[in-house]
Write a protein that holds these residues in place. Sequence first.
Motif, PDB file in Angstrom:
ATOM      1  N   ASP A  54     -16.066  30.613  12.645  1.00 55.59           N
ATOM      2  CA  ASP A  54     -14.681  30.654  11.829  1.00 55.59           C
ATOM      3  C   ASP A  54     -14.683  29.656  10.721  1.00 55.59           C
ATOM      4  O   ASP A  54     -13.664  29.436  10.045  1.00 55.59           O
ATOM      5  CB  ASP A  54     -13.376  30.260  12.745  1.00 55.59           C
ATOM      6  CG  ASP A  54     -13.105  31.375  13.905  1.00 55.59           C
ATOM      7  OD1 ASP A  54     -13.441  32.477  13.692  1.00 55.59           O
ATOM      8  OD2 ASP A  54     -12.637  30.932  14.831  1.00 55.59           O
ATOM      9  N   HIS A  55     -15.953  29.045  10.241  1.00 51.90           N
ATOM     10  CA  HIS A  55     -15.920  28.080   9.356  1.00 51.90           C
ATOM     11  C   HIS A  55     -16.811  28.649   8.443  1.00 51.90           C
ATOM     12  O   HIS A  55     -18.074  28.464   8.637  1.00 51.90           O
ATOM     13  CB  HIS A  55     -16.291  26.632  10.007  1.00 51.90           C
ATOM     14  CG  HIS A  55     -15.309  26.242  10.713  1.00 51.90           C
ATOM     15  ND1 HIS A  55     -13.947  25.608  10.578  1.00 51.90           N
ATOM     16  CD2 HIS A  55     -15.316  26.255  12.131  1.00 51.90           C
ATOM     17  CE1 HIS A  55     -13.346  25.373  11.583  1.00 51.90           C
ATOM     18  NE2 HIS A  55     -14.206  25.548  12.734  1.00 51.90           N
ATOM     19  N   PRO A  56     -16.606  29.206   7.364  1.00 52.74           N
ATOM     20  CA  PRO A  56     -17.514  29.825   6.490  1.00 52.74           C
ATOM     21  C   PRO A  56     -18.772  29.153   5.957  1.00 52.74           C
ATOM     22  O   PRO A  56     -19.926  29.384   6.079  1.00 52.74           O
ATOM     23  CB  PRO A  56     -16.675  30.337   5.098  1.00 52.74           C
ATOM     24  CG  PRO A  56     -15.665  30.474   5.847  1.00 52.74           C
ATOM     25  CD  PRO A  56     -15.276  29.467   6.754  1.00 52.74           C
ATOM     26  N   VAL A  57     -18.504  27.793   5.269  1.00 51.70           N
ATOM     27  CA  VAL A  57     -19.529  26.981   4.690  1.00 51.70           C
ATOM     28  C   VAL A  57     -20.573  26.559   5.963  1.00 51.70           C
ATOM     29  O   VAL A  57     -21.573  26.590   5.649  1.00 51.70           O
ATOM     30  CB  VAL A  57     -18.896  25.887   4.031  1.00 51.70           C
ATOM     31  CG1 VAL A  57     -19.858  24.742   3.697  1.00 51.70           C
ATOM     32  CG2 VAL A  57     -17.875  26.100   3.020  1.00 51.70           C
ATOM     33  N   ALA A  58     -19.815  26.075   7.210  1.00 46.06           N
ATOM     34  CA  ALA A  58     -20.759  25.809   8.176  1.00 46.06           C
ATOM     35  C   ALA A  58     -21.539  26.809   8.547  1.00 46.06           C
ATOM     36  O   ALA A  58     -22.758  26.718   9.118  1.00 46.06           O
ATOM     37  CB  ALA A  58     -19.887  25.201   9.222  1.00 46.06           C
ATOM     38  N   THR A  84     -29.676  37.420  17.757  1.00 51.49           N
ATOM     39  CA  THR A  84     -28.529  37.038  16.691  1.00 51.49           C
ATOM     40  C   THR A  84     -28.681  37.854  15.654  1.00 51.49           C
ATOM     41  O   THR A  84     -27.836  38.389  14.967  1.00 51.49           O
ATOM     42  CB  THR A  84     -28.388  35.617  16.454  1.00 51.49           C
ATOM     43  OG1 THR A  84     -28.382  34.997  17.658  1.00 51.49           O
ATOM     44  CG2 THR A  84     -27.552  35.211  15.622  1.00 51.49           C
ATOM     45  N   PHE A  85     -30.095  37.966  15.073  1.00 50.42           N
ATOM     46  CA  PHE A  85     -30.390  38.567  13.722  1.00 50.42           C
ATOM     47  C   PHE A  85     -29.822  39.960  13.676  1.00 50.42           C
ATOM     48  O   PHE A  85     -29.061  40.408  12.737  1.00 50.42           O
ATOM     49  CB  PHE A  85     -31.756  38.442  13.262  1.00 50.42           C
ATOM     50  CG  PHE A  85     -31.933  39.265  11.981  1.00 50.42           C
ATOM     51  CD1 PHE A  85     -31.917  38.386  10.918  1.00 50.42           C
ATOM     52  CD2 PHE A  85     -32.589  40.461  11.939  1.00 50.42           C
ATOM     53  CE1 PHE A  85     -32.083  39.093   9.623  1.00 50.42           C
ATOM     54  CE2 PHE A  85     -32.933  41.100  10.773  1.00 50.42           C
ATOM     55  CZ  PHE A  85     -32.670  40.372   9.732  1.00 50.42           C
ATOM     56  N   ALA A  86     -29.938  40.775  14.781  1.00 54.72           N
ATOM     57  CA  ALA A  86     -29.500  41.921  15.250  1.00 54.72           C
ATOM     58  C   ALA A  86     -28.017  42.378  14.672  1.00 54.72           C
ATOM     59  O   ALA A  86     -27.661  43.301  14.454  1.00 54.72           O
ATOM     60  CB  ALA A  86     -29.706  42.668  16.257  1.00 54.72           C
ATOM     61  N   TYR A  87     -27.043  41.216  15.184  1.00 50.57           N
ATOM     62  CA  TYR A  87     -25.584  41.326  15.032  1.00 50.57           C
ATOM     63  C   TYR A  87     -25.128  40.103  13.856  1.00 50.57           C
ATOM     64  O   TYR A  87     -23.807  40.011  13.882  1.00 50.57           O
ATOM     65  CB  TYR A  87     -25.108  40.945  16.552  1.00 50.57           C
ATOM     66  CG  TYR A  87     -25.578  41.831  17.436  1.00 50.57           C
ATOM     67  CD1 TYR A  87     -25.140  43.168  17.465  1.00 50.57           C
ATOM     68  CD2 TYR A  87     -26.454  41.669  18.267  1.00 50.57           C
ATOM     69  CE1 TYR A  87     -25.445  44.162  18.498  1.00 50.57           C
ATOM     70  CE2 TYR A  87     -26.911  42.325  19.443  1.00 50.57           C
ATOM     71  CZ  TYR A  87     -26.322  43.715  19.272  1.00 50.57           C
ATOM     72  OH  TYR A  87     -26.581  44.652  20.362  1.00 50.57           O
ATOM     73  N   LEU A  88     -26.025  39.877  12.984  1.00 50.80           N
ATOM     74  CA  LEU A  88     -25.424  38.712  12.173  1.00 50.80           C
ATOM     75  C   LEU A  88     -24.701  39.232  11.241  1.00 50.80           C
ATOM     76  O   LEU A  88     -23.301  38.540  10.997  1.00 50.80           O
ATOM     77  CB  LEU A  88     -26.842  38.323  11.381  1.00 50.80           C
ATOM     78  CG  LEU A  88     -26.637  37.011  10.575  1.00 50.80           C
ATOM     79  CD1 LEU A  88     -26.453  36.126  11.925  1.00 50.80           C
ATOM     80  CD2 LEU A  88     -27.897  36.714  10.167  1.00 50.80           C
ATOM     81  N   ALA A  89     -24.552  40.717  10.765  1.00 54.04           N
ATOM     82  CA  ALA A  89     -23.640  41.216  10.040  1.00 54.04           C
ATOM     83  C   ALA A  89     -22.263  41.432  10.788  1.00 54.04           C
ATOM     84  O   ALA A  89     -21.055  41.098  10.068  1.00 54.04           O
ATOM     85  CB  ALA A  89     -23.811  42.703   9.388  1.00 54.04           C
ATOM     86  N   VAL A  90     -22.263  41.718  12.140  1.00 57.93           N
ATOM     87  CA  VAL A  90     -21.018  41.785  12.706  1.00 57.93           C
ATOM     88  C   VAL A  90     -20.387  40.109  13.095  1.00 57.93           C
ATOM     89  O   VAL A  90     -19.067  40.025  13.140  1.00 57.93           O
ATOM     90  CB  VAL A  90     -21.328  42.150  14.449  1.00 57.93           C
ATOM     91  CG1 VAL A  90     -19.917  42.288  15.210  1.00 57.93           C
ATOM     92  CG2 VAL A  90     -21.973  43.463  14.071  1.00 57.93           C
ATOM     93  N   LEU A  91     -21.271  39.161  13.070  1.00 59.54           N
ATOM     94  CA  LEU A  91     -20.738  37.902  13.207  1.00 59.54           C
ATOM     95  C   LEU A  91     -20.445  37.238  11.966  1.00 59.54           C
ATOM     96  O   LEU A  91     -19.779  36.297  12.112  1.00 59.54           O
ATOM     97  CB  LEU A  91     -21.894  36.986  13.880  1.00 59.54           C
ATOM     98  CG  LEU A  91     -22.359  37.501  15.224  1.00 59.54           C
ATOM     99  CD1 LEU A  91     -23.562  36.720  15.744  1.00 59.54           C
ATOM    100  CD2 LEU A  91     -21.481  37.528  16.340  1.00 59.54           C
ATOM    101  N   ALA A  92     -20.516  37.895  10.935  1.00 61.74           N
ATOM    102  CA  ALA A  92     -20.228  37.268   9.819  1.00 61.74           C
ATOM    103  C   ALA A  92     -18.766  36.786   9.415  1.00 61.74           C
ATOM    104  O   ALA A  92     -18.537  35.803   8.736  1.00 61.74           O
ATOM    105  CB  ALA A  92     -20.571  38.245   8.347  1.00 61.74           C
ATOM    106  N   GLY A  93     -17.771  37.639   9.936  1.00 64.36           N
ATOM    107  CA  GLY A  93     -16.276  37.376   9.729  1.00 64.36           C
ATOM    108  C   GLY A  93     -15.878  37.429   8.352  1.00 64.36           C
ATOM    109  O   GLY A  93     -16.248  38.373   7.988  1.00 64.36           O
TER     110      GLY A  93
END
Length: 360
Positions: free
Chosen positions: A264-268, A206-215
């Motif tokens: 899709d929920h930034p705070v969470a 997950t860490f490797a793709y965290l920037a992609v998952l940031a939304g």
Amino acid sequence: MFVLGLAVFAQGTSEFMLSGLVPGVARDLSVSVTAAASLTSAYAIGMVLGAPVMALWSARWSRRRALLVFLSVFVAVHVIGAVTTSFPVLFGTRVVGAVINAGFLAVAMSVVVAAKGPRATSVLVAAVTLSCVVGVPAGAVLAQWAGWRSAFWAVAVLCLPAFVFRFPAAPSGHMSVSHELRVLRLGSVRVALGLAVLVNAATFATFAYLAVLAGVVSPPLLLAAFGIGAFCGVTVAGRVGERVRWQAVAACAAGWAVLALVGDHPVALVAVTVVQGGLSFGVGSALVTAIVRAAADAPALGGAFATAALNVGAVAGPLLAGLAGHRSAPWTSAVLTTAALVTVVAARPGATRPRSPRTP
């Protein structure tokens, strides 16, 4: 302990900093971006192979001598990398630097665990974590300001204080390679090594793709959230001890699944990312101590194989997540951590021991 931590911080920065230096290296040395990016893969492979190879090679040295020789070579190859105009030479320095880095980290782990236990291990793991959170961005900024070579010089300079202290606490005994190899056949050591691979693979999947998952969340913010959680996790692990509790592994597996659902929920998303950074690195730190403790009679190779296991996971995790689709990376992490949970539960004392039949 903290001098070792500074050296490990510098080496961790070197391991990850190429991600921000690729454009400058490609432009300056007249190679493709793909070729420049291969420097990162070369370092990862060198880390996996380097730990056991360097541990065996230096097994008959004192631990102090091993640390100083490894550190000297590490500084030298970074100086060469900073001045070379040849891409093959730079590639070679990255491979050699990675092999030496792995050897240094393996010996450092064996020294601090023997002397100080879990809290000392957490200092080294925290140093690696800080290199991701602080060192890599700082290297990228420095490269933008003074060129990519300045980042290599900075890594070399950060290693220099370690030569002043010369590791007076490092034990000076010699190691028996054949004896240590026998110790590593123990079931408890193999289980701990397998767990380290699975947990670290889950973390980096997950860490490797965290920037992609940031939304909608800023990628630097999400990476910083993970880093803050990781730093807190290794700090807590240093106080709790070496025992890897199945509850923590279960919480980690559940957390990855939750992370997949809150994209899709930034705070969470930010909140769960902080928690997952803490859980994943906390469990990983505890596993490092557990490996070295289980292989207490193999002080050189125990640390070496702990280092190799973590790096195998760091390489395998992103590859598995990429095959499954980077958008589903948290689910890949959840599956890997669930496999670790099953291993932890199965390895608990008495878990596989048949019950004695009752006497009528």
